[in-house]
Every structure is written in C-alpha cells, then in structure tokens.
Motif scaffolding. Structure first.
Motif, short mmCIF file in Angstrom:
data_model
loop_
_atom_site.label_atom_id
_atom_site.label_comp_id
_atom_site.label_asym_id
_atom_site.label_seq_id
_atom_site.Cartn_x
_atom_site.Cartn_y
_atom_site.Cartn_z
N ILE A 1 0.70 -1.12 -0.03
CA ILE A 1 -0.16 -0.06 -0.03
C ILE A 1 0.83 1.10 -0.07
CG2 ILE A 1 -1.60 1.18 1.34
CD1 ILE A 1 -2.80 -1.32 2.42
N VAL A 2 0.67 1.93 -0.99
CA VAL A 2 1.45 3.32 -1.30
C VAL A 2 0.75 4.21 -0.43
CG1 VAL A 2 2.49 4.84 -2.69
CG2 VAL A 2 2.57 2.60 -3.12
N GLU A 3 1.27 5.24 0.44
CA GLU A 3 0.83 6.12 1.11
C GLU A 3 0.81 7.42 0.04
OE1 GLU A 3 1.87 9.52 4.63
OE2 GLU A 3 3.02 7.60 4.44
N GLU A 4 -0.65 7.80 0.14
CA GLU A 4 -0.96 9.00 -0.82
C GLU A 4 -0.41 10.26 -0.20
OE1 GLU A 4 -5.24 9.07 -1.26
OE2 GLU A 4 -5.11 7.23 -2.68
N THR A 5 -0.31 11.35 -1.03
CA THR A 5 0.34 12.59 -0.45
C THR A 5 -0.45 13.01 0.62
OG1 THR A 5 0.63 13.13 -2.87
CG2 THR A 5 0.77 15.11 -1.25
N PRO A 6 0.42 13.14 1.84
CA PRO A 6 -0.66 13.42 2.89
C PRO A 6 -0.88 14.92 3.17
CG PRO A 6 2.04 13.29 3.51
CD PRO A 6 1.75 12.84 1.79
N ASN A 7 -2.16 15.00 3.77
CA ASN A 7 -2.52 16.51 4.28
C ASN A 7 -2.48 17.32 3.02
OD1 ASN A 7 -2.50 15.59 6.93
ND2 ASN A 7 -0.12 15.70 6.80
N SER A 8 -3.45 17.04 2.24
CA SER A 8 -3.78 17.91 0.96
C SER A 8 -3.98 19.22 1.43
CB SER A 8 -4.70 17.33 0.07
OG SER A 8 -5.22 18.11 -0.73
N PRO A 9 -3.40 20.57 1.03
CA PRO A 9 -3.45 21.79 1.71
C PRO A 9 -5.07 22.05 1.47
CG PRO A 9 -1.57 21.58 0.15
CD PRO A 9 -2.16 20.23 -0.03
N SER A 10 -5.59 21.46 0.48
CA SER A 10 -7.11 21.76 0.49
C SER A 10 -7.96 21.30 1.43
CB SER A 10 -7.54 21.48 -0.93
OG SER A 10 -7.72 19.93 -0.97
N LYS A 11 -7.38 20.40 2.25
CA LYS A 11 -8.31 19.71 3.46
C LYS A 11 -7.75 20.09 4.62
CE LYS A 11 -9.30 15.34 0.81
NZ LYS A 11 -9.18 13.96 0.90
N VAL A 12 -6.57 20.60 4.93
CA VAL A 12 -5.95 20.90 6.32
C VAL A 12 -6.80 22.16 6.81
CG1 VAL A 12 -3.97 22.07 7.24
CG2 VAL A 12 -3.65 19.93 5.78
N GLY A 13 -7.17 21.99 7.94
CA GLY A 13 -7.78 23.13 8.58
C GLY A 13 -9.42 23.32 8.45
N ARG A 14 -9.87 22.36 7.56
CA ARG A 14 -11.23 22.59 6.94
C ARG A 14 -12.05 21.63 7.99
NH1 ARG A 14 -12.32 22.55 0.90
NH2 ARG A 14 -10.85 24.25 1.08
N VAL A 15 -13.52 22.21 8.37
CA VAL A 15 -14.50 21.41 9.01
C VAL A 15 -15.28 20.92 7.94
CG1 VAL A 15 -16.21 21.53 10.64
CG2 VAL A 15 -14.09 22.83 11.08
N TYR A 16 -15.63 19.51 7.96
CA TYR A 16 -16.29 19.00 6.91
C TYR A 16 -17.63 18.60 8.14
CZ TYR A 16 -12.87 18.40 3.67
OH TYR A 16 -11.69 18.76 2.82
N PHE A 17 -18.56 18.46 7.36
CA PHE A 17 -19.87 18.12 8.20
C PHE A 17 -20.98 17.29 7.24
CE2 PHE A 17 -21.03 22.11 6.23
CZ PHE A 17 -22.16 22.14 5.97
N SER A 18 -21.60 16.21 8.02
CA SER A 18 -22.63 15.51 7.32
C SER A 18 -23.69 15.67 8.01
CB SER A 18 -22.36 14.15 7.01
OG SER A 18 -21.08 13.82 6.39
N CYS A 19 -25.00 16.02 7.53
CA CYS A 19 -26.20 16.37 8.20
C CYS A 19 -26.90 14.95 8.55
CB CYS A 19 -27.06 17.39 7.46
SG CYS A 19 -26.37 18.98 7.32
N LYS A 20 -27.19 14.72 9.85
CA LYS A 20 -28.10 13.60 10.30
C LYS A 20 -28.83 14.23 11.40
CE LYS A 20 -27.43 8.83 11.03
NZ LYS A 20 -28.37 8.37 10.01
N PRO A 21 -30.17 14.03 11.31
CA PRO A 21 -30.91 14.33 12.45
C PRO A 21 -30.59 13.55 13.77
CG PRO A 21 -32.37 13.66 10.58
CD PRO A 21 -30.87 13.25 10.02
N GLY A 22 -30.65 14.36 14.82
CA GLY A 22 -30.31 13.73 16.15
C GLY A 22 -29.91 14.86 17.18
N ALA A 23 -29.90 14.55 18.54
CA ALA A 23 -29.57 15.42 19.59
C ALA A 23 -28.14 15.80 19.75
CB ALA A 23 -30.53 15.13 20.79
N GLN A 24 -27.40 14.63 19.35
CA GLN A 24 -25.99 14.76 19.56
C GLN A 24 -25.18 15.09 18.40
OE1 GLN A 24 -24.19 13.75 22.47
NE2 GLN A 24 -26.14 14.57 23.53
N MET A 25 -24.07 15.63 18.65
CA MET A 25 -23.35 15.94 17.32
C MET A 25 -21.70 15.18 17.48
SD MET A 25 -22.61 17.73 14.69
CE MET A 25 -23.49 18.92 14.82
#
Length: 527
Positions: free
Chosen positions: A304-328
């Motif tokens: 397994i070859v390690e892909e380029t780590p920590n793509s600048p486009s992803k670092v520091g970003r907050v991703y979110f997926s919406c799913k109903p519920g009381a907890q995050m």
C-alpha cells in the motif's frame, strides 16, 4: 384440610433442617479455605494463573507470590510488577507458524488461525471481496459436508467455529470440548482447506452484505469513524475505501474462489493453540491435520503506497454531514504514525495521558469534567501501515459543538506545551501496565497477544521487555513523542449531526464543506 395441617405441622422441622444444612456448608467452606491458607500450597512458577486462596495472616487472597486485596482501600501503594506469561512457538514443515499454550483449568480447547487476507487486499474494483470470501468459506460447506451439516456436526460436538474480518487479516476461531477436540479440528481443517463454496450460501452472504450496506448510516458514531478515514486517506485508499452496491454486485462466486487460492496459504497464516495435551502431542496432531495445506503458490501481497498526506485543500477545514439527532459526533485529526515497536511504549503512555486513560486523561478532564461538554471523549496517536491516524473524538449536544471543538483543540495544543507532571506520568504508567496485563488474563488472550505481535513483525522479546520499557519512560520522552506526531496545523475536523442550525456559526469560525452521505436505503444522497 387435614393434609394442609400435616404439612404446616412439619414446616418448623423443614426450616430447621435447611438452616442446619446451610450452617454445615458454610463451616465446610471456611475450614477448607483455612486449610488451604495454612498449607503453604506450592504453585508452579511456570503457571501464571495459580489458584487464589485466603491468606492466613490478612484479609486478602493470595495467588502465587501476589496478595490480592478484597477491598479497594487495601490496594498497595507500590510499583506494579507483572511477569509476562510465555508461549511456545514452533514452525511446521508447511511454513505454518504455531503458538502454543497449555490448557489446564478447563476442559476446553481453543484454536485460532489468522491469515493475511483482510480487506486491505480487496481489488479496487471489487471492494468487499475479502469479507465475502471469508464468510462463504465458513458458511459454504467443507469437504463432504454441506454448510448446514458443518453447523449441525459442530453443535453435536459442543464446538463453535466463527470468522471475523479485519483490515489486515481474517481470523477463524474454534472453541471445542477437549474430549471432542480431534473431531472438531477435522471439521476446522476441512473448512480451511476444502471449502465447497455453495452457491446458495454465496447468495445469502451477498444479500446480507447488501443489507449491512443499507444500514451503514444508522449509527452516527460509525459514520463518523468511516467517513473521517476517507477524508484523511482519500475515498479510494485501501485503508479507507468501503464496499458499494456496485462493487458488491460485481463480485462473482469465481472471484471468491480466485481470492481464496491467492491468499489462503500457510506461508501467510498463523495458528494459535490452547490445548489440553502437551506440546509434542499437539504438534503431531496439527501436522497430521494440516500437512496437506500447501496452497498453489506463495501469495503476492500488494504494497500500500501512502498517498500525498495532508492535502492543503483539506487541512484546517471542517467537514460536516447532516443527520438528524440531538448529539453531534466530533472527530478531528490527521495522519498518525507507521507501526514501529521502537517507540510503542512511549506512544502508549502519550495516548493514555491524552485520551485513552479514561478520567485521568487530559481530554476527559477538560472536555467532560471541567466543561461538561461530552459524556465520552478520547483519542490518541494510532499506528498502521503505511501510516495510521491521530484522532480526538467526542459526542456532544449540538448547541455545544463550537465550544467543544475549541476545548478539544486546546488539549491538543497543551500536549505540545506542557510536559506531563510526575503525578500524571506515574498514573499513566500504572494504567498502561494494568491494561497490558489484562490483555493477557487468560490462556486464549495470551496466545492471541503473542501471535498478533508476531503477525505485525514485532521482535520475540518485545512483550517480555514491555513492562520494563514502560517503567523507563520519562516526561521528556513523552513530550518529544507528542511533538513528533501531533501537528495542530494539519488538523481537519468532521461533524455528523444536525448541522443545519450551525452552518452560519461554523462558517464564521472555520472554512466549512459539506460531506454528502449516500443513503442506500432509498438510493439518495443526503446533503
């Protein structure tokens, strides 16, 4: 009426007899315990699980050279010492590596076979193949028995045969009564070496895999774990990819047979045995049953070859997926470390201080105890090949999401600014050693730990020296380890929950991006 009166008349005598019987039983137990305590009963130094008995001088239990308090306040304030139980390792003529430990206490034998054929070896276009192959090998019949006949025969013998599939390996486990050990082992041998791959069982297992896929978004915590790996590694990386409806549909019965021929080979298999017979007899039995298991060829295991780590486009970003519920569900982190026994004891202590040490960890003290943002919170620097993950994980009320994120970040930064105090370090060392000891608290777990560390290429002396190496770790070692593996500037976050109400507040603080989830229950994509 007269019969009832007669019964009532004898009740006092009955109760008196019961009370006398209970008194006699208690007296016999007390006398027996006292005799054991006074006998100075000798215990073999080679048996890490000698029987515990009452001490003749204090209210404790004794096991070998250890005194075990019967109440928490009796716990001694002294260094914890643990002698690592050893197994015997042999290699069969077929190349099969065997780890043996004698079974003395119970009339049950245990066999485990681990094969380097986990999900990371799935072909890119047929993700799910390794899992499906293992399940059909177990369920699809063996030798001259159908799958149902295998189950019925094992049930008659008081035996249980199961399979589990992990990222790196598949694991077959057989539990059997000692008196039926050879008969059960014969069936186990047929399952491994002569699977029938019944088409009916293949269809059943494939349908079950599709059903698991349909329900994969039911648990928000599991969604968080699965999708965060995709964010960090990439959706197509072998350490992150997961089956899809299309990949499962493309898998045929011939694909299973080809995967079996390529990977189910003794040269990439390990055997663990807890057996009632001595090693010589056990080895002879295993040679007899597995001598013909040679495989077509030594399998080629893709790297397994390690892909380029920590793509600048992803670092520091907050991703979110919406799913109903009381907890995050909150998960944050970045790439971790390559598996390496050289610094594993230091990493274990670092993790305990940071997030795996329960109420003594910094994450728990700050995020739960100090602020009350989460019931459960944890994390650590974890290993894999070619590289694992550093993560911090929590579940909090949706309204506390931003505050919990900042509290977790503050703890991460503290690991790079504050060396562990003497009290923190001592607590972490004791906890790591206790955890290490409990991982080998019975013969089955002893064999499993030795086998697993050999599977991952750890040197034979690693487990033996582990307690001493933990004891030698300093605060400077932990601080340097934290600075080596924890990179706050490379963190990306992932949230799973009712995110709609937080879009504006999150966007004001962070660079945000929605991470869509495919809802296979109705073939739609959730935004």
């Amino acid at each position: 009426m007269k019969r009832a009166l007669r019964i009532t008349h004898f009740l006092p005598q009955v109760w008196c007899a019961i009370a006398m019987l209970l008194f006699v039983i208690a007296h016999v137990e007390s006398s027996f315990a006292t005799k054991i305590a006074k006998s100075g009963q000798s215990v073999s130094e080679n048996d890490p699980f000698p029987p515990a008995h009452l001490s003749g001088t204090s209210v404790t239990l004794e096991r070998g050279s250890y005194r075990l308090p019967t109440r928490p306040e009796q716990l001694p304030d002294q260094p914890f010492r643990y002698t690592v139980p050893q197994v015997t390792r042999t290699t069969m003529s077929t190349g099969l590596r065997v780890f043996y430990y004698p079974s003395r206490d119970l009339p049950i034998d245990y066999f485990i076979v681990v094969i380097k054929a986990g999900t990371r070896y799935d072909p890119a276009e047929k993700v799910g193949l390794a899992d499906l192959t293992a399940r059909v090998v177990r369920a699809g019949g063996a030798g001259n028995r159908t799958g149902d006949e295998v189950d019925a025969e094992l049930e008659k013998l008081g035996a249980e045969l199961s399979v589990s599939v992990e990222r790196d390996y598949i694991r077959f486990q057989l539990f059997t009564l000692s008196e039926n050990s050879e008969k059960a082992l014969q069936i186990f041998r047929d399952v491994l070496m002569a699977p029938r791959f019944e088409e009916e069982k293949f269809t059943t297992e494939k349908n079950l895999a599709l059903e698991r896929l349909r329900r994969q978004n039911d648990d928000p915590a599991e969604v968080s774990r699965r999708e965060f790996r995709k964010i960090v590694y990439g959706t197509t990386h072998p350490l992150a990819r997961t089956p899809t409806r299309e990949s499962l549909a493309s898998i045929s019965l011939d694909d299973l047979k080809s995967f079996y021929r390529a990977y189910y080979h003794p040269a990439s298999a390990w055997v663990g045995v807890v057996h009632h017979r001595e090693l010589r007899e056990t080895s002879r039995t295993l040679e007899q049953f597995f001598l013909d298991w040679r495989g077509e060829q030594v399998p080629h295991l893709p790297q397994i070859v390690e892909e380029t780590p920590n793509s600048p486009s992803k670092v520091g970003r907050v991703y979110f997926s919406c799913k109903p519920g009381a907890q995050m569900q909150i998960r944050m982190g970045h790439f971790g470390r390559r598996r390496d026994p050289a610094d594993q004891p230091v990493v274990d202590i670092l993790n305990n201080l940071f997030g795996t040490g329960g109420f003594s960890s910094r994450l728990m003290k700050v995020v739960r105890t100090q602020h009350g943002f989460a019931y459960g919170v944890g994390g650590g620097v974890f290993e894999d090949d070619p590289v694992g993950l550093f993560v911090a994980v929590a579940s909090t009320k949706t309204t506390n999401t931003t505050a919990a994120l900042e509290a977790m970040r503050s703890v991460i930064v503290s690991m790079l600014e504050e060396k562990p105090s003497p009290a923190e370090l001592e607590t972490a060392k004791r906890d790591v050693l206790y955890t290490f000891a409990t991982r080998m608290d019975n013969p089955r777990e002893i064999v499993w730990q030795w086998l697993l560390h050999d599977f991952y290429g750890f040197p034979p002396e690693y487990l033996l020296h582990y307690p001493d190496r933990v004891g030698a770790v300093t605060a400077d070692d932990v601080f340097a380890c934290a600075r080596r593996y924890i990179k706050p500037k490379e963190i990306r976050c992932y949230l799973v929950g009712a995110c709609d109400a937080l879009r504006e507040s999150l966007a004001a603080e962070y660079s945000i991006e929605e991470w869509p989830l495919t809802n296979l229950a109705d073939e739609t994509t959730t935004h």
